[in-house]
Design an enzyme around this catalytic site. Structure first.
Site, PDB file in Angstrom:
ATOM      1  N   ASP A 170       1.280  -4.234   4.142  1.00 59.22           N
ATOM      2  CA  ASP A 170       1.995  -2.957   3.999  1.00 59.22           C
ATOM      3  C   ASP A 170       2.721  -2.586   5.282  1.00 59.22           C
ATOM      4  O   ASP A 170       2.625  -1.464   5.764  1.00 59.22           O
ATOM      5  CB  ASP A 170       1.015  -1.852   3.574  1.00 59.22           C
ATOM      6  CG  ASP A 170       0.259  -2.230   2.305  1.00 59.22           C
ATOM      7  OD1 ASP A 170      -0.608  -3.120   2.382  1.00 59.22           O
ATOM      8  OD2 ASP A 170       0.550  -1.669   1.250  1.00 59.22           O
ATOM      9  N   ASP A 199       3.686  -5.873   0.240  1.00 60.80           N
ATOM     10  CA  ASP A 199       4.471  -4.704   0.655  1.00 60.80           C
ATOM     11  C   ASP A 199       5.140  -4.990   1.992  1.00 60.80           C
ATOM     12  O   ASP A 199       4.618  -4.677   3.059  1.00 60.80           O
ATOM     13  CB  ASP A 199       3.648  -3.415   0.699  1.00 60.80           C
ATOM     14  CG  ASP A 199       3.429  -2.835  -0.690  1.00 60.80           C
ATOM     15  OD1 ASP A 199       3.924  -3.427  -1.673  1.00 60.80           O
ATOM     16  OD2 ASP A 199       2.771  -1.788  -0.797  1.00 60.80           O
ATOM     17  N   TYR A 202       9.636  -2.118   2.274  1.00 61.36           N
ATOM     18  CA  TYR A 202       9.782  -0.739   1.780  1.00 61.36           C
ATOM     19  C   TYR A 202      11.257  -0.326   1.660  1.00 61.36           C
ATOM     20  O   TYR A 202      11.592   0.847   1.765  1.00 61.36           O
ATOM     21  CB  TYR A 202       8.992   0.269   2.633  1.00 61.36           C
ATOM     22  CG  TYR A 202       7.489   0.145   2.433  1.00 61.36           C
ATOM     23  CD1 TYR A 202       6.794  -0.923   2.999  1.00 61.36           C
ATOM     24  CD2 TYR A 202       6.789   1.054   1.659  1.00 61.36           C
ATOM     25  CE1 TYR A 202       5.426  -1.069   2.797  1.00 61.36           C
ATOM     26  CE2 TYR A 202       5.423   0.911   1.456  1.00 61.36           C
ATOM     27  CZ  TYR A 202       4.751  -0.147   2.025  1.00 61.36           C
ATOM     28  OH  TYR A 202       3.406  -0.300   1.819  1.00 61.36           O
ATOM     29  N   ASN A 236       3.452  -3.977  -4.761  1.00 58.90           N
ATOM     30  CA  ASN A 236       4.236  -3.135  -5.669  1.00 58.90           C
ATOM     31  C   ASN A 236       5.623  -2.818  -5.105  1.00 58.90           C
ATOM     32  O   ASN A 236       6.565  -2.613  -5.858  1.00 58.90           O
ATOM     33  CB  ASN A 236       3.487  -1.838  -6.005  1.00 58.90           C
ATOM     34  CG  ASN A 236       3.000  -1.104  -4.782  1.00 58.90           C
ATOM     35  OD1 ASN A 236       2.317  -1.696  -3.938  1.00 58.90           O
ATOM     36  ND2 ASN A 236       3.333   0.161  -4.649  1.00 58.90           N
ATOM     37  N   HIS A 237       5.766  -2.808  -3.777  1.00 60.60           N
ATOM     38  CA  HIS A 237       7.092  -2.544  -3.208  1.00 60.60           C
ATOM     39  C   HIS A 237       8.009  -3.769  -3.272  1.00 60.60           C
ATOM     40  O   HIS A 237       9.136  -3.716  -2.785  1.00 60.60           O
ATOM     41  CB  HIS A 237       6.984  -2.011  -1.783  1.00 60.60           C
ATOM     42  CG  HIS A 237       6.437  -0.615  -1.753  1.00 60.60           C
ATOM     43  ND1 HIS A 237       7.230   0.483  -1.956  1.00 60.60           N
ATOM     44  CD2 HIS A 237       5.176  -0.163  -1.613  1.00 60.60           C
ATOM     45  CE1 HIS A 237       6.471   1.576  -1.912  1.00 60.60           C
ATOM     46  NE2 HIS A 237       5.224   1.215  -1.708  1.00 60.60           N
ATOM     47  N   HIS A 321      -2.619  -8.009  -3.450  1.00 61.35           N
ATOM     48  CA  HIS A 321      -2.158  -6.740  -2.880  1.00 61.35           C
ATOM     49  C   HIS A 321      -3.129  -5.580  -3.136  1.00 61.35           C
ATOM     50  O   HIS A 321      -3.512  -4.857  -2.227  1.00 61.35           O
ATOM     51  CB  HIS A 321      -0.764  -6.392  -3.390  1.00 61.35           C
ATOM     52  CG  HIS A 321      -0.221  -5.169  -2.716  1.00 61.35           C
ATOM     53  ND1 HIS A 321      -0.016  -5.105  -1.357  1.00 61.35           N
ATOM     54  CD2 HIS A 321       0.104  -3.941  -3.198  1.00 61.35           C
ATOM     55  CE1 HIS A 321       0.429  -3.911  -1.036  1.00 61.35           C
ATOM     56  NE2 HIS A 321       0.508  -3.186  -2.127  1.00 61.35           N
ATOM     57  N   HIS A 330      -6.771   7.734  -2.527  1.00 66.44           N
ATOM     58  CA  HIS A 330      -5.445   7.267  -2.940  1.00 66.44           C
ATOM     59  C   HIS A 330      -5.553   5.860  -3.554  1.00 66.44           C
ATOM     60  O   HIS A 330      -6.225   4.999  -2.993  1.00 66.44           O
ATOM     61  CB  HIS A 330      -4.527   7.240  -1.714  1.00 66.44           C
ATOM     62  CG  HIS A 330      -3.088   7.325  -2.074  1.00 66.44           C
ATOM     63  ND1 HIS A 330      -2.542   8.400  -2.731  1.00 66.44           N
ATOM     64  CD2 HIS A 330      -2.073   6.457  -1.875  1.00 66.44           C
ATOM     65  CE1 HIS A 330      -1.259   8.203  -2.917  1.00 66.44           C
ATOM     66  NE2 HIS A 330      -0.936   7.032  -2.416  1.00 66.44           N
ATOM     67  N   HIS A 331      -4.886   5.641  -4.666  1.00 64.06           N
ATOM     68  CA  HIS A 331      -4.935   4.370  -5.413  1.00 64.06           C
ATOM     69  C   HIS A 331      -6.346   4.060  -5.917  1.00 64.06           C
ATOM     70  O   HIS A 331      -6.677   2.903  -6.169  1.00 64.06           O
ATOM     71  CB  HIS A 331      -4.463   3.185  -4.551  1.00 64.06           C
ATOM     72  CG  HIS A 331      -3.048   3.278  -4.100  1.00 64.06           C
ATOM     73  ND1 HIS A 331      -2.027   3.615  -4.936  1.00 64.06           N
ATOM     74  CD2 HIS A 331      -2.494   3.063  -2.884  1.00 64.06           C
ATOM     75  CE1 HIS A 331      -0.881   3.610  -4.257  1.00 64.06           C
ATOM     76  NE2 HIS A 331      -1.138   3.288  -3.016  1.00 64.06           N
ATOM     77  N   HIS A 358      -2.282  -2.390   0.092  1.00 64.70           N
ATOM     78  CA  HIS A 358      -1.988  -1.301  -0.841  1.00 64.70           C
ATOM     79  C   HIS A 358      -2.481   0.066  -0.369  1.00 64.70           C
ATOM     80  O   HIS A 358      -1.710   1.016  -0.337  1.00 64.70           O
ATOM     81  CB  HIS A 358      -2.547  -1.639  -2.229  1.00 64.70           C
ATOM     82  CG  HIS A 358      -1.951  -0.849  -3.336  1.00 64.70           C
ATOM     83  ND1 HIS A 358      -0.607  -0.583  -3.422  1.00 64.70           N
ATOM     84  CD2 HIS A 358      -2.530  -0.257  -4.423  1.00 64.70           C
ATOM     85  CE1 HIS A 358      -0.378   0.145  -4.523  1.00 64.70           C
ATOM     86  NE2 HIS A 358      -1.527   0.353  -5.131  1.00 64.70           N
ATOM     87  N   VAL A 359      -3.767   0.179  -0.065  1.00 65.69           N
ATOM     88  CA  VAL A 359      -4.312   1.431   0.466  1.00 65.69           C
ATOM     89  C   VAL A 359      -3.996   1.439   1.959  1.00 65.69           C
ATOM     90  O   VAL A 359      -4.391   0.511   2.678  1.00 65.69           O
ATOM     91  CB  VAL A 359      -5.829   1.502   0.209  1.00 65.69           C
ATOM     92  CG1 VAL A 359      -6.421   2.743   0.862  1.00 65.69           C
ATOM     93  CG2 VAL A 359      -6.109   1.469  -1.286  1.00 65.69           C
ATOM     94  N   HIS A 360      -3.290   2.475   2.423  1.00 70.63           N
ATOM     95  CA  HIS A 360      -2.801   2.465   3.803  1.00 70.63           C
ATOM     96  C   HIS A 360      -3.873   2.954   4.763  1.00 70.63           C
ATOM     97  O   HIS A 360      -3.805   4.048   5.343  1.00 70.63           O
ATOM     98  CB  HIS A 360      -1.516   3.286   3.914  1.00 70.63           C
ATOM     99  CG  HIS A 360      -0.424   2.753   3.045  1.00 70.63           C
ATOM    100  ND1 HIS A 360       0.677   3.465   2.681  1.00 70.63           N
ATOM    101  CD2 HIS A 360      -0.289   1.526   2.461  1.00 70.63           C
ATOM    102  CE1 HIS A 360       1.452   2.722   1.908  1.00 70.63           C
ATOM    103  NE2 HIS A 360       0.875   1.542   1.753  1.00 70.63           N
TER     104      HIS A 360
HETATM  105 FE   LIG Z   1       1.252  -1.151  -2.110  1.00 72.78          FE
END
Ligand SMILES: [Fe+2]
Ligand SMILES: *[C@@H]1O[C@H](CO)[C@@H](O)[C@H](O)[C@H]1NC(C)=O
Ligand SMILES: *[C@@H]1O[C@H](CO)[C@@H](O)[C@H](O)[C@H]1NC(C)=O
Ligand SMILES: *[C@@H]1O[C@H](CO)[C@@H](O)[C@H](O)[C@H]1NC(C)=O
Ligand SMILES: *[C@@H]1O[C@H](CO)[C@@H](O)[C@H](O)[C@H]1NC(C)=O
Ligand SMILES: *[C@@H]1O[C@H](CO)[C@@H](O)[C@H](O)[C@H]1NC(C)=O
Length: 472
Positions: A170, A199, A202, A236-237, A321, A330-331, A358-360
């Site tokens: 990410d 990711d 972006y 996903n990005h 991911h 989140h997520h 994915h989870v930042h």
């Molecule tokens: Fe992601």
């Protein structure tokens, strides 16, 4: 995943026995939640005129140069780059440091359009049959503005080959992203290849997914990705699905720009594949492609796991991911359906570690599994399981969406360490029985390990716990 059971348990206890028990439930919490406090502001993308995005000088000079493994065992490299003005040459000249004789390999060139954006000339050139454990120089842009780089091939595949992988996820292109990459580069423990858990740029944060931000990202990471292979995973990005503006083909920019050696592992898609590198067998999965029973990815993985020979590659690493275990809000539970499909295989085949993004934020799990649950039997609590992988979330590269800080409470028992800070990971294989994993936060000195653990290979380092699990 995790916390469906927890909500159920806590809620039921609450109804039955009242608040006292709820308080007791919180006493039985899990691992360590770091109290490290950092500035949680959103980080902006670096401006287009930043030094890291500078276009190399010269007519049609190659830019966005990056390499990845090009075959199944590490004797091949795919070199990719972009020329802006005209196609130019797709040739790579390369030679080992031991020889002056230049070899040449011929690649391909392609372009793509995305809405009203037209890409530069994207070149991909595969080089095969290199010597193991050898430094090679290579040149691209033959004819106009030639640029020279180098890489080192991995040692021959074998059980006792030490090898060090970096881990970034990410990443994006903010000032924090630049700090993450700098910390990775200046870490005194040198990563030899990077496992990138998805990711990338972006670019999809911009109107019409302005693909010029794919170009800036390619120029930004060149300083590392041109010299060591980055092993790519789609996030996903990378989907870039915008049918409203006529872009209905998922993963278009990603698939055009980042080629991977998927055919070498009999995969039918660049979104899932495997490589061997030194003592590791690495399986890359796609969280955003179908993975249910009978799907191509499912069928491929089912066969793939049978091919792993732990006498040859003791370390089995899976990267994807979307995490299967994450205790951030989140997520939350987005990876649950893939967990239901694949976790039983990860336990059966004793995957050593699963890395995801994915989870930042950052999180490391205990060895746990949750494969007893079948909806009706109520066995829905993850349990300690020596055959299970360690799950690591390393989605803390530093993109423009910022950190996620909200965690489920109490910390579930499966979670060993969690912290919302940007950073990178290092997975250092020492030999067939031992690997050392560490996580490095961007605010610390380059050598500081904010979290670390030894991983004991369960084939080559049977532990007392393992024997007791075997009896169970
Ligand atoms: Fe992601
Ligand atoms: C990015 O980091 C590099 C290396 O630390 C530095 O030279 C460069 O100036 C930084 N660029 C930006 C825009 O922060
Ligand atoms: C693409 O279209 C958008 C919206 O109309 C516009 O703002 C942008 O400048 C266009 N870009 C190019 C390269 O034409
Ligand atoms: C680019 O390379 C071609 C082929 O070598 C040469 O004919 C041409 O003059 C070069 N163009 C520039 C601007 O250097
Ligand atoms: C597994 O790898 C070992 C070590 O390289 C080799 O001796 C053995 O033949 C391999 N087994 C199979 C089934 O290929
Ligand atoms: C493997 O590496 C570990 C950690 O460095 C070391 O303690 C152990 O002795 C090594 N095992 C062998 C067989 O070399």
């Amino acid at each position: 995943m995790g916390v469906r059971w927890e909500f159920d348990v806590v809620f039921t206890l609450f109804l039955l026995l009242g608040l006292n028990i709820l308080w007791l439930a919180q006493v039985c919490e899990g691992g360590f939640t770091s109290t490290y406090v950092r500035n949680g502001q959103l980080s902006r993308d670096m401006p287009l005129d930043s030094d890291v995005f500078r276009v190399p000088p010269g007519y049609n000079a190659p830019q966005q140069v990056h390499i990845t493994q090009g075959d199944h065992v590490g004797k091949g490299v795919i070199v990719s780059w972009v020329t802006p003005d005209e196609p130019g040459s797709s040739t790579v000249l390369y030679w080992s440091e031991k020889s002056q004789l230049k070899n040449s390999a011929e690649g391909i060139v392609l372009t793509y359009k995305y809405f009203n954006y037209t890409s530069g000339y994207i070149h991909h050139c595969s080089i095969y049959d290199l010597e193991f454990d050898t430094k090679y120089y290579y040149e691209v842009g033959i004819g106009n503005s030639t640029r020279k780089f180098w890489f080192r091939t991995p040692p021959s595949v074998g059980p006792d080959v030490p090898y060090t992988f970096g881990l970034i996820g990410d990443l994006g292109q903010t000032h924090d992203s630049n700090r993450t990459l700098t910390h990775y580069e200046l870490n005194p423990v040198k990563g030899q290849a990077l496992l990138f858990v998805g990711d990338l740029s972006y670019a999809d944060a911009y109107p019409f997914h302005d693909n010029t931000r794919w170009d800036t990202w390619g120029r930004f990471v060149e300083r590392n990705a041109a010299y060591q292979p980055w092993i790519w995973t789609a996030g996903n990005h990378e989907v870039d699905f915008l049918p409203d503006i006529g872009e209905g083909k998922p993963f278009k920019p990603y698939k055009n720009r980042y080629h991977v050696p998927y055919r070498a592992s009999k995969s039918t898609s660049p979104l899932w594949y495997s490589i061997k590198r030194a003592s590791a067998y690495i399986i890359v999965l796609s969280s955003y492609s179908a993975y249910g029973i009978y799907t191509p990815q499912y069928k491929w993985l089912e066969k793939e796991l049978l091919k792993v020979n732990r006498s040859e590659t003791p370390w089995l690493i899976v990267i994807m991911h979307c995490p299967l275990y994450s205790s951030y809000v989140h997520h939350y539970m987005e990876g649950e359906s893939m967990r239901v499909m694949y976790e039983q295989w990860f336990v059966k085949y004793k995957v050593d570690v699963v890395f995801a993004g994915h989870v930042h934020a950052y999180e490391r799990s205990e060895r746990i599994s949750n494969i007893g649950y079948n909806i009706v039997n109520g066995i829905c609590t993850p349990i300690s399981d020596e055959s299970a992988p360690v799950y690591i979330t390393i989605g803390d590269g530093g993109n423009l969406e910022g950190l996620v800080t909200e965690m489920t409470e109490p910390q579930p028992s499966y979670s060993a360490y969690r912290e919302a800070s940007f950073g990178h990971g290092i997975f250092e294989i020492k030999n067939r029985s031992h690997a050392f994993y560490s996580w490095h936060r961007n605010q610390d000195g380059y050598a500081v390990e904010a979290d670390s653990t030894w991983l004991h290979n369960r084939y080559w380092n049977p532990s007392p716990e393992q024997s007791s699990i075997a009896i169970l």
